[in-house]
Design a protein around this motif. Structure first.
Motif, PDB file in Angstrom:
ATOM      1  N   CYS A  61       1.178  -1.108   0.076  1.00  0.00           N
ATOM      2  CA  CYS A  61      -0.017   0.129   0.148  1.00  0.00           C
ATOM      3  C   CYS A  61       0.548   0.998  -0.065  1.00  0.00           C
ATOM      4  N   LEU A  62       1.687   1.193   1.030  1.00  0.00           N
ATOM      5  CA  LEU A  62       2.774   2.594   0.420  1.00  0.00           C
ATOM      6  C   LEU A  62       3.537   2.286  -0.502  1.00  0.00           C
ATOM      7  N   ASN A  63       4.316   1.989  -0.734  1.00  0.00           N
ATOM      8  CA  ASN A  63       4.983   1.742  -2.234  1.00  0.00           C
ATOM      9  C   ASN A  63       4.032   2.437  -3.162  1.00  0.00           C
ATOM     10  N   GLU A  64       2.688   1.682  -3.063  1.00  0.00           N
ATOM     11  CA  GLU A  64       1.799   3.056  -4.277  1.00  0.00           C
ATOM     12  C   GLU A  64       1.417   4.103  -4.147  1.00  0.00           C
ATOM     13  N   LEU A  65       1.464   3.798  -2.995  1.00  0.00           N
ATOM     14  CA  LEU A  65       1.686   5.729  -2.386  1.00  0.00           C
ATOM     15  C   LEU A  65       2.097   6.569  -2.708  1.00  0.00           C
ATOM     16  N   SER A  66       3.865   5.504  -2.486  1.00  0.00           N
ATOM     17  CA  SER A  66       5.229   6.474  -2.864  1.00  0.00           C
ATOM     18  C   SER A  66       4.794   7.247  -4.378  1.00  0.00           C
ATOM     19  N   ARG A  67       4.546   5.608  -4.742  1.00  0.00           N
ATOM     20  CA  ARG A  67       4.104   6.280  -6.785  1.00  0.00           C
ATOM     21  C   ARG A  67       3.503   7.314  -7.164  1.00  0.00           C
ATOM     22  N   ASN A  68       2.562   7.147  -6.417  1.00  0.00           N
ATOM     23  CA  ASN A  68       1.436   8.409  -6.311  1.00  0.00           C
ATOM     24  C   ASN A  68       2.147   9.949  -6.337  1.00  0.00           C
ATOM     25  N   LEU A  69       2.412   9.402  -4.924  1.00  0.00           N
ATOM     26  CA  LEU A  69       3.363  11.223  -4.513  1.00  0.00           C
ATOM     27  C   LEU A  69       4.376  11.419  -5.510  1.00  0.00           C
ATOM     28  N   MET A  70       4.866  10.619  -5.861  1.00  0.00           N
ATOM     29  CA  MET A  70       5.835  10.499  -7.186  1.00  0.00           C
ATOM     30  C   MET A  70       5.868  11.964  -8.654  1.00  0.00           C
ATOM     31  N   LYS A  71       4.257  11.116  -8.996  1.00  0.00           N
ATOM     32  CA  LYS A  71       3.645  11.200  -9.650  1.00  0.00           C
ATOM     33  C   LYS A  71       3.228  13.007  -9.557  1.00  0.00           C
ATOM     34  N   LYS A  72       2.436  12.864  -8.522  1.00  0.00           N
ATOM     35  CA  LYS A  72       2.116  14.315  -8.622  1.00  0.00           C
ATOM     36  C   LYS A  72       3.091  15.426  -8.140  1.00  0.00           C
ATOM     37  N   ALA A  73       4.224  14.743  -7.629  1.00  0.00           N
ATOM     38  CA  ALA A  73       5.563  15.915  -7.469  1.00  0.00           C
ATOM     39  C   ALA A  73       6.009  16.420  -9.012  1.00  0.00           C
ATOM     40  N   GLY A  74       6.206  15.236  -9.887  1.00  0.00           N
ATOM     41  CA  GLY A  74       6.601  15.435 -10.788  1.00  0.00           C
ATOM     42  C   GLY A  74       5.629  16.578 -12.255  1.00  0.00           C
ATOM     43  N   GLY A  75       4.529  16.401 -12.058  1.00  0.00           N
ATOM     44  CA  GLY A  75       3.012  16.992 -11.939  1.00  0.00           C
ATOM     45  C   GLY A  75       3.335  18.543 -12.049  1.00  0.00           C
ATOM     46  N   GLU A  76       4.177  18.984 -10.622  1.00  0.00           N
ATOM     47  CA  GLU A  76       3.430  20.076 -10.681  1.00  0.00           C
ATOM     48  C   GLU A  76       5.310  20.706 -10.675  1.00  0.00           C
ATOM     49  N   ILE A  77       6.431  20.158 -10.821  1.00  0.00           N
ATOM     50  CA  ILE A  77       7.175  20.754 -11.527  1.00  0.00           C
ATOM     51  C   ILE A  77       7.673  20.907 -13.211  1.00  0.00           C
ATOM     52  N   GLU A  78       6.706  20.409 -13.464  1.00  0.00           N
ATOM     53  CA  GLU A  78       6.538  20.231 -15.152  1.00  0.00           C
ATOM     54  C   GLU A  78       5.712  21.719 -15.359  1.00  0.00           C
ATOM     55  N   GLU A  79       4.719  22.039 -14.562  1.00  0.00           N
ATOM     56  CA  GLU A  79       3.598  23.183 -14.628  1.00  0.00           C
ATOM     57  C   GLU A  79       4.389  24.167 -14.196  1.00  0.00           C
ATOM     58  N   VAL A  80       5.302  24.441 -13.817  1.00  0.00           N
ATOM     59  CA  VAL A  80       5.946  25.349 -13.176  1.00  0.00           C
ATOM     60  C   VAL A  80       7.784  25.677 -14.840  1.00  0.00           C
ATOM     61  N   THR A  81       7.674  24.356 -14.636  1.00  0.00           N
ATOM     62  CA  THR A  81       9.837  24.000 -15.925  1.00  0.00           C
ATOM     63  C   THR A  81       9.094  24.426 -17.191  1.00  0.00           C
ATOM     64  N   HIS A  82       7.873  23.818 -17.922  1.00  0.00           N
ATOM     65  CA  HIS A  82       7.459  22.936 -18.476  1.00  0.00           C
ATOM     66  C   HIS A  82       8.511  22.012 -19.276  1.00  0.00           C
ATOM     67  N   VAL A  83       8.864  21.482 -18.561  1.00  0.00           N
ATOM     68  CA  VAL A  83       9.976  20.421 -19.115  1.00  0.00           C
ATOM     69  C   VAL A  83       9.821  18.787 -17.810  1.00  0.00           C
ATOM     70  N   PRO A  84       9.578  18.348 -19.255  1.00  0.00           N
ATOM     71  CA  PRO A  84       9.551  16.511 -18.403  1.00  0.00           C
ATOM     72  C   PRO A  84      10.257  16.333 -16.878  1.00  0.00           C
ATOM     73  N   ALA A  85       9.666  15.695 -16.116  1.00  0.00           N
ATOM     74  CA  ALA A  85      10.333  15.860 -14.889  1.00  0.00           C
ATOM     75  C   ALA A  85      10.747  14.137 -14.936  1.00  0.00           C
ATOM     76  N   HIS A  86      11.669  13.893 -14.475  1.00  0.00           N
ATOM     77  CA  HIS A  86      11.979  12.193 -14.347  1.00  0.00           C
ATOM     78  C   HIS A  86      12.182  12.337 -13.240  1.00  0.00           C
ATOM     79  N   LEU A  87      11.954  11.362 -12.266  1.00  0.00           N
ATOM     80  CA  LEU A  87      11.860  11.840 -10.948  1.00  0.00           C
ATOM     81  C   LEU A  87      11.843  10.428 -10.535  1.00  0.00           C
ATOM     82  N   ALA A  88      13.239   9.933 -10.290  1.00  0.00           N
ATOM     83  CA  ALA A  88      13.880   8.473 -10.233  1.00  0.00           C
ATOM     84  C   ALA A  88      13.332   7.976  -8.718  1.00  0.00           C
ATOM     85  N   MET A  89      12.766   6.494  -8.602  1.00  0.00           N
ATOM     86  CA  MET A  89      12.507   5.587  -7.075  1.00  0.00           C
ATOM     87  C   MET A  89      13.518   5.142  -6.624  1.00  0.00           C
TER      88      MET A  89
END
Length: 89
Positions: A61-89
C-alpha cells in the motif's frame, strides 16, 4: 533543525479467508488526499500470522502511495518548468 510540517498516514486493514487488504491515506498540506491499497494472501500451507499479512499489505500500500506522490510532485515540477520531470524511485 526545525520541523516545519508533519504528515500522518492512516492505514486500515481488513482480513478474510487468509487475505489481508490495506487501505492507506495521507492528507497533504495543500488539502489533497491521496489513497492507495495493498494486498497480501497467505499460502494455505503457511501458519496464520496476522501481523505478517498486515506488514506485507501495508508495504504494498505504501509503495503505491509513494509512486502516486512521485507522480504528483513530477506534475507540479512540470507545471513550473514546462520540462518533463524525471524522478527516480
Amino acid at each position: 533543525m526545525q520541523t516545519i510540517v508533519g504528515w500522518h498516514v492512516d492505514i486500515e486493514f481488513t482480513e478474510e479467508d487468509g487475505k489481508t487488504r490495506a487501505a492507506c491515506m495521507v492528507r497533504l498540506p495543500d488539502g489533497t488526499e491521496m489513497r492507495a491499497h495493498g494486498n497480501a494472501k497467505r499460502h494455505p500451507n503457511d501458519m496464520e500470522q496476522q501481523r505478517v499479512g498486515e506488514e506485507i499489505a501495508a508495504a504494498r500500500c505504501l509503495n503505491e502511495l509513494s509512486r502516486n506522490l512521485m507522480k504528483k510532485a513530477g506534475g507540479e515540477i512540470e507545471e513550473v518548468t514546462h520540462v518533463p520531470a524525471h524522478l527516480a524511485m
